[in-house]
Design an enzyme around this catalytic site. Structure first.
Site, mmCIF file in Angstrom:
data_model
loop_
_atom_site.group_PDB
_atom_site.id
_atom_site.type_symbol
_atom_site.label_atom_id
_atom_site.label_comp_id
_atom_site.label_asym_id
_atom_site.label_seq_id
_atom_site.Cartn_x
_atom_site.Cartn_y
_atom_site.Cartn_z
ATOM 1 N N CYS A 129 71.819 45.319 -5.108
ATOM 2 C CA CYS A 129 72.800 46.374 -4.800
ATOM 3 C C CYS A 129 72.208 47.767 -5.058
ATOM 4 O O CYS A 129 71.983 48.139 -6.202
ATOM 5 C CB CYS A 129 74.038 46.116 -5.665
ATOM 6 N N CYS A 164 74.154 50.133 -7.278
ATOM 7 C CA CYS A 164 74.062 49.659 -8.669
ATOM 8 C C CYS A 164 72.777 50.171 -9.310
ATOM 9 O O CYS A 164 72.779 50.605 -10.464
ATOM 10 C CB CYS A 164 74.042 48.125 -8.733
#
Length: 107
Positions: free
Chosen positions: A31, A34
């Site tokens: 991600c 993230c």
């Protein structure tokens, strides 16, 4: 590193039993937002270490906790106080915005 990695197995001890609020970062290696959030959280964790604990939970490796809290999009940061999720912040944000959103837990 000021953040703590937590797993399905250590969640109770690190989060539910914490004596101060815990910000749990639900994330995954693939991600991009993230990964962008990681240095922000490190800086935040260092600055507010005496007021809040910052924990990271990889949702791919720890599906039990992630599904218990119905984490649908990541990054999601959950605020836990006395073992209960009381707030949630979704998506990347600069540190100033994160601090602003979490001010009431940093007293």
């Amino acid at each position: 590193m000021k953040t703590v990695n937590v797993t399905d197995e250590t969640f109770t001890e690190e989060v539910y039993n914490s004596d101060k609020p815990v910000l749990v970062d639900f994330w995954a290696k693939w991600c991009r937002p993230c990964l962008m959030m990681a240095p922000v959280l490190e800086e935040f964790a260092e600055e507010y270490a005496d007021k809040i604990k910052v924990a990271k939970l990889d949702v791919d490796e720890n599906p039990v906790i992630a599904s218990k809290y119905r984490i649908m999009s990541i990054p999601t940061m959950g605020v836990f106080v006395e073992g209960k999720m009381v707030d949630k912040v979704i998506g990347f944000m600069p540190k100033e915005h994160l601090v602003e959103k979490l001010l009431k837990y940093l007293k």
